[in-house]
Design a protein around this motif. Structure first.
Motif, PDB file in Angstrom:
ATOM      1  N   LEU A  84      41.549  36.659  43.584  1.00  0.00           N
ATOM      2  CA  LEU A  84      42.123  36.687  42.237  1.00  0.00           C
ATOM      3  C   LEU A  84      41.432  35.675  41.325  1.00  0.00           C
ATOM      4  O   LEU A  84      41.065  35.979  40.196  1.00  0.00           O
ATOM      5  N   VAL A 110      48.477  39.294  40.129  1.00  0.00           N
ATOM      6  CA  VAL A 110      47.272  39.667  39.389  1.00  0.00           C
ATOM      7  C   VAL A 110      46.627  38.414  38.793  1.00  0.00           C
ATOM      8  O   VAL A 110      47.309  37.427  38.537  1.00  0.00           O
ATOM      9  N   THR A 112      44.961  36.282  35.717  1.00  0.00           N
ATOM     10  CA  THR A 112      45.211  36.234  34.277  1.00  0.00           C
ATOM     11  C   THR A 112      44.090  35.493  33.565  1.00  0.00           C
ATOM     12  O   THR A 112      43.413  34.653  34.155  1.00  0.00           O
ATOM     13  N   ASP A 118      46.939  39.866  31.678  1.00  0.00           N
ATOM     14  CA  ASP A 118      46.570  40.335  33.021  1.00  0.00           C
ATOM     15  C   ASP A 118      45.135  40.848  32.976  1.00  0.00           C
ATOM     16  O   ASP A 118      44.759  41.566  32.057  1.00  0.00           O
ATOM     17  N   ARG A 120      42.596  43.288  34.523  1.00  0.00           N
ATOM     18  CA  ARG A 120      42.659  44.520  35.294  1.00  0.00           C
ATOM     19  C   ARG A 120      41.274  44.883  35.795  1.00  0.00           C
ATOM     20  O   ARG A 120      40.280  44.553  35.178  1.00  0.00           O
ATOM     21  N   LEU A 123      39.346  44.410  42.542  1.00  0.00           N
ATOM     22  CA  LEU A 123      39.379  43.056  43.094  1.00  0.00           C
ATOM     23  C   LEU A 123      38.447  42.910  44.289  1.00  0.00           C
ATOM     24  O   LEU A 123      37.789  41.892  44.446  1.00  0.00           O
ATOM     25  N   GLU A 146      41.838  50.111  39.487  1.00  0.00           N
ATOM     26  CA  GLU A 146      42.362  48.796  39.200  1.00  0.00           C
ATOM     27  C   GLU A 146      43.248  48.361  40.364  1.00  0.00           C
ATOM     28  O   GLU A 146      43.980  49.178  40.925  1.00  0.00           O
ATOM     29  N   ALA A 148      45.705  45.115  42.422  1.00  0.00           N
ATOM     30  CA  ALA A 148      46.522  43.913  42.394  1.00  0.00           C
ATOM     31  C   ALA A 148      46.750  43.499  43.842  1.00  0.00           C
ATOM     32  O   ALA A 148      46.450  44.265  44.762  1.00  0.00           O
TER      33      ALA A 148
END
Length: 168
Positions: A84, A110, A112, A118, A120, A123, A146, A148
């Motif tokens: 992240l 998620v 930021t 957020d 998007r 990852l 996308e 999370a």
């Protein structure tokens, strides 16, 4: 003599590749979120007490467990959190409460941006099969590209019962 030099060289290479360097931290910014462990423990106890009082007020005492199975906590590994924070433009993380298909309350996390938005996108890179010189075709809708974080290891499967934050 050569054996000693070889051994030292191996140790040096090992130390270089497996050294542990801390993630850079701005202590002043970190202090904004730090609370004493006694206060944190009071928060977790207050939550457990409120949950028990709410359950006692419901006619169907199994409703909370059945429909909102609340975890004590969830464990996420360092690599998940680093993923992240390594996202381009990430300056923080946001944690949402979710409800998965098993009716368990879960944490959806998620990255930021500095503006508090957020971030998007993908990852984790797809390291699947590819043919050199041929780009991969993407047949998924954009919203499935996308990602999370979720799927933390829920307590009681992975708990620190010695922690002052653990509930009795």
């Amino acid at each position: 003599m050569y054996l000693v030099i070889l051994l030292l060289l191996v140790l040096l290479v090992y130390a270089w590749f497996f050294r542990r360097t801390p993630i850079p931290v701005n202590n002043e910014l970190a202090k904004e979120h730090v609370i004493p462990m006694t206060e944190a423990a009071a928060y977790t106890r207050a939550f457990a007490d409120a949950k028990n009082r709410l359950a006692a007020q419901l006619k169907d005492t199994s409703y909370l467990t059945r429909e909102f199975n609340l975890p004590v906590c969830e464990l996420f590994n360092k690599d998940a959190i680093a993923t992240l924070l390594n996202k381009e433009g990430a300056t923080g993380i946001r944690i949402y409460l979710g409800l998965n298909e098993k009716r368990e309350v879960c944490f959806v996390i998620v990255p930021t941006s500095q503006e508090g938005k957020d971030i998007r996108g993908k990852l984790v890179a797809d390291n699947g099969f590819s043919i050199p010189g041929i780009s991969k075709a993407v047949a998924l809708p954009p919203d499935q590209l996308e990602e999370a974080l979720e799927r933390g290891i829920r307590c009681p499967h992975m708990c620190d019962f010695d922690s002052p934050l653990s509930l009795p």
